[in-house]
Design a protein around this motif. Sequence first.
Motif, PDB file in Angstrom:
ATOM      1  N   THR A  38       0.957  -1.008   0.027  1.00 55.05           N
ATOM      2  CA  THR A  38       0.006   0.124  -0.045  1.00 55.05           C
ATOM      3  C   THR A  38       0.922   1.200  -0.108  1.00 55.05           C
ATOM      4  O   THR A  38       0.248   2.345  -0.065  1.00 55.05           O
ATOM      5  N   GLY A  39       2.071   1.163   0.080  1.00 53.86           N
ATOM      6  CA  GLY A  39       2.979   2.284   0.286  1.00 53.86           C
ATOM      7  C   GLY A  39       2.841   3.451   1.165  1.00 53.86           C
ATOM      8  O   GLY A  39       2.229   3.086   2.374  1.00 53.86           O
ATOM      9  N   GLY A  40       2.456   4.626   0.839  1.00 53.36           N
ATOM     10  CA  GLY A  40       2.264   5.829   1.837  1.00 53.36           C
ATOM     11  C   GLY A  40       0.693   6.022   1.991  1.00 53.36           C
ATOM     12  O   GLY A  40       0.547   7.083   2.570  1.00 53.36           O
ATOM     13  N   ALA A  41      -0.041   4.962   1.568  1.00 52.66           N
ATOM     14  CA  ALA A  41      -1.609   5.302   1.787  1.00 52.66           C
ATOM     15  C   ALA A  41      -1.943   5.669   3.100  1.00 52.66           C
ATOM     16  O   ALA A  41      -1.512   5.302   4.127  1.00 52.66           O
ATOM     17  N   GLY A  42      -2.705   6.870   3.167  1.00 50.87           N
ATOM     18  CA  GLY A  42      -3.099   7.249   4.538  1.00 50.87           C
ATOM     19  C   GLY A  42      -2.175   8.395   4.958  1.00 50.87           C
ATOM     20  O   GLY A  42      -2.474   9.161   5.923  1.00 50.87           O
ATOM     21  N   GLY A  43      -1.175   8.500   4.487  1.00 49.07           N
ATOM     22  CA  GLY A  43       0.087   9.640   4.812  1.00 49.07           C
ATOM     23  C   GLY A  43      -0.288  10.882   4.115  1.00 49.07           C
ATOM     24  O   GLY A  43      -0.949  11.118   2.990  1.00 49.07           O
ATOM     25  N   PRO A  44       0.542  12.005   4.440  1.00 46.86           N
ATOM     26  CA  PRO A  44       0.570  13.189   3.900  1.00 46.86           C
ATOM     27  C   PRO A  44       1.062  13.080   2.385  1.00 46.86           C
ATOM     28  O   PRO A  44       1.776  12.375   1.950  1.00 46.86           O
ATOM     29  N   VAL A  45       0.230  13.821   1.688  1.00 47.39           N
ATOM     30  CA  VAL A  45       0.957  13.898   0.043  1.00 47.39           C
ATOM     31  C   VAL A  45       1.927  15.233   0.215  1.00 47.39           C
ATOM     32  O   VAL A  45       1.198  16.378   0.207  1.00 47.39           O
ATOM     33  N   VAL A  46       2.934  14.856  -0.333  1.00 51.04           N
ATOM     34  CA  VAL A  46       4.097  16.233  -0.525  1.00 51.04           C
ATOM     35  C   VAL A  46       4.390  16.194  -1.949  1.00 51.04           C
ATOM     36  O   VAL A  46       4.494  15.054  -2.487  1.00 51.04           O
ATOM     37  N   THR A  47       4.829  17.379  -2.629  1.00 49.76           N
ATOM     38  CA  THR A  47       5.607  17.351  -3.888  1.00 49.76           C
ATOM     39  C   THR A  47       6.813  17.676  -3.616  1.00 49.76           C
ATOM     40  O   THR A  47       7.243  18.844  -2.979  1.00 49.76           O
ATOM     41  N   VAL A  48       7.964  17.204  -4.292  1.00 46.41           N
ATOM     42  CA  VAL A  48       9.430  17.578  -3.944  1.00 46.41           C
ATOM     43  C   VAL A  48      10.094  17.687  -5.509  1.00 46.41           C
ATOM     44  O   VAL A  48       9.756  17.332  -6.348  1.00 46.41           O
ATOM     45  N   ALA A  75      10.055   2.451   5.376  1.00 40.77           N
ATOM     46  CA  ALA A  75       8.863   2.039   5.226  1.00 40.77           C
ATOM     47  C   ALA A  75       7.786   2.939   4.963  1.00 40.77           C
ATOM     48  O   ALA A  75       7.739   3.954   5.435  1.00 40.77           O
ATOM     49  N   ASN A  76       6.807   2.202   4.325  1.00 36.98           N
ATOM     50  CA  ASN A  76       5.486   2.770   3.865  1.00 36.98           C
ATOM     51  C   ASN A  76       5.502   4.195   3.335  1.00 36.98           C
ATOM     52  O   ASN A  76       5.118   5.360   3.619  1.00 36.98           O
ATOM     53  N   LYS A  77       6.089   4.016   2.049  1.00 39.92           N
ATOM     54  CA  LYS A  77       6.403   5.443   1.121  1.00 39.92           C
ATOM     55  C   LYS A  77       5.908   4.966  -0.345  1.00 39.92           C
ATOM     56  O   LYS A  77       6.165   3.862  -0.761  1.00 39.92           O
ATOM     57  N   SER A  78       5.101   6.028  -1.013  1.00 33.47           N
ATOM     58  CA  SER A  78       4.862   5.882  -2.081  1.00 33.47           C
ATOM     59  C   SER A  78       5.558   7.096  -2.665  1.00 33.47           C
ATOM     60  O   SER A  78       5.484   8.166  -2.621  1.00 33.47           O
ATOM     61  N   ILE A  79       6.500   6.642  -3.915  1.00 34.22           N
ATOM     62  CA  ILE A  79       7.252   7.870  -4.499  1.00 34.22           C
ATOM     63  C   ILE A  79       6.838   7.688  -5.913  1.00 34.22           C
ATOM     64  O   ILE A  79       6.846   6.580  -6.984  1.00 34.22           O
ATOM     65  N   LEU A  80       6.159   8.801  -6.392  1.00 36.39           N
ATOM     66  CA  LEU A  80       5.247   8.849  -7.758  1.00 36.39           C
ATOM     67  C   LEU A  80       5.929  10.057  -8.428  1.00 36.39           C
ATOM     68  O   LEU A  80       5.564  11.275  -8.019  1.00 36.39           O
ATOM     69  N   GLY A  81       6.208   9.744  -9.839  1.00 42.26           N
ATOM     70  CA  GLY A  81       6.487  10.794 -10.605  1.00 42.26           C
ATOM     71  C   GLY A  81       5.228  11.438 -11.103  1.00 42.26           C
ATOM     72  O   GLY A  81       3.951  10.902 -11.164  1.00 42.26           O
ATOM     73  N   VAL A  82       5.221  12.901 -11.250  1.00 42.74           N
ATOM     74  CA  VAL A  82       4.310  13.827 -11.555  1.00 42.74           C
ATOM     75  C   VAL A  82       4.295  14.009 -13.468  1.00 42.74           C
ATOM     76  O   VAL A  82       5.460  14.214 -13.759  1.00 42.74           O
TER      77      VAL A  82
END
Length: 354
Positions: A78-88, A122-129
């Motif tokens: 599930t990756g980072g589901a439920g956590g804050p969404v941040v853009t870097v 642990a528990n991260k989603s790293i997603l390209g925009v």
Amino acid sequence: MIINHLGRPAARRRRPTAAAALLVAALAGVGGAAHADVSGSERAAGFGAATNATTTAACTGTPGGFASVNALGQNGTTGGAGGPVVTVNTAAALKDYVGRPGPYIIQVSGRIQVSGMLTVVANKSILGVGTTAEITGGGLQLGSTTRPGNNVIIRNIRFSGAEDDSISVTNKAHHVWIDHNDLSDGYDGLLDIKRESDFVTVSWNHFHDHSKSALLGHSDSYTADIGKLRVTYHHNFFDGTDQRHPRVRFAEPVHVLNNYYRNNALYGIASTENAGLLVEGNYFQNVAHPIYVGYDKSGPGRVVERNNLYVGSGTPQTAGTVVEPRTYYSYTVDDPATVPAKVSAGVGVGKIGC
């Protein structure tokens, strides 16, 4: 028949690759969950399909294959589901957020120049925009000896020019989904999975302009990998890369399903050190040695191959029996004749609506 290949792997080479013709097609979903047809979420995630029908800016979806299995206290990935969404958009911010405790959905915007390997915990989603997200100069390492890299998703990112590996899944990381990325021109491996990592799915990635693509298993002497390294490779394009698609030690079962191999100079797949691989529904084009049993100084592994196509390619080596992936999850197999068009159209960045 078991034949060990005695040639040394070639040094890394940088060379242009002809652009694959992208065919516009409606890609039907396949795959499975618990001895049935795949669920809608798996289909949206691309287990047998390339679709953006249900994705959002946060790249929703769940994997098929080993990353979907309920094991080791983790029910799927599930990756980072439920956590804050941040853009870097800087190396400093990326390093900060991938190393923070707790779940985060980290959106990578634009091209980020990094140095060395950034440790992902642990528990991260790293997603390209969009279509321009890129990590260059360095790579991502999932976990350290003291900070686990479990339950991580990496999607829709271009990786180039890494000083070491582009992505390293290591140090007992489990439940990892690496999907719809573009990987090229690194120093060592593009995607290495090793050191007791487990329950990983590698799907819809484009590997090109490189020699060593995908290592599975640390070394011939690292026997702690026995009983681990359960990985599904499906619908990837190994496009002119030389070797390691994957090169496997000890792991069982490893499921190599519906991948497209083209112009791989040294070999396609190598099973060594008693690894057990099921290779099915793949398309090998101009690959002189599609499957090796044993390679270089490594002892032989086991391979069952079925329903593959070998076009302008050599004869695969096989040996022994292998645990069926259906012991863990169910799936269906695309007709291998459709694999070149389907995979060419579906791999890489910009296909899932992040």
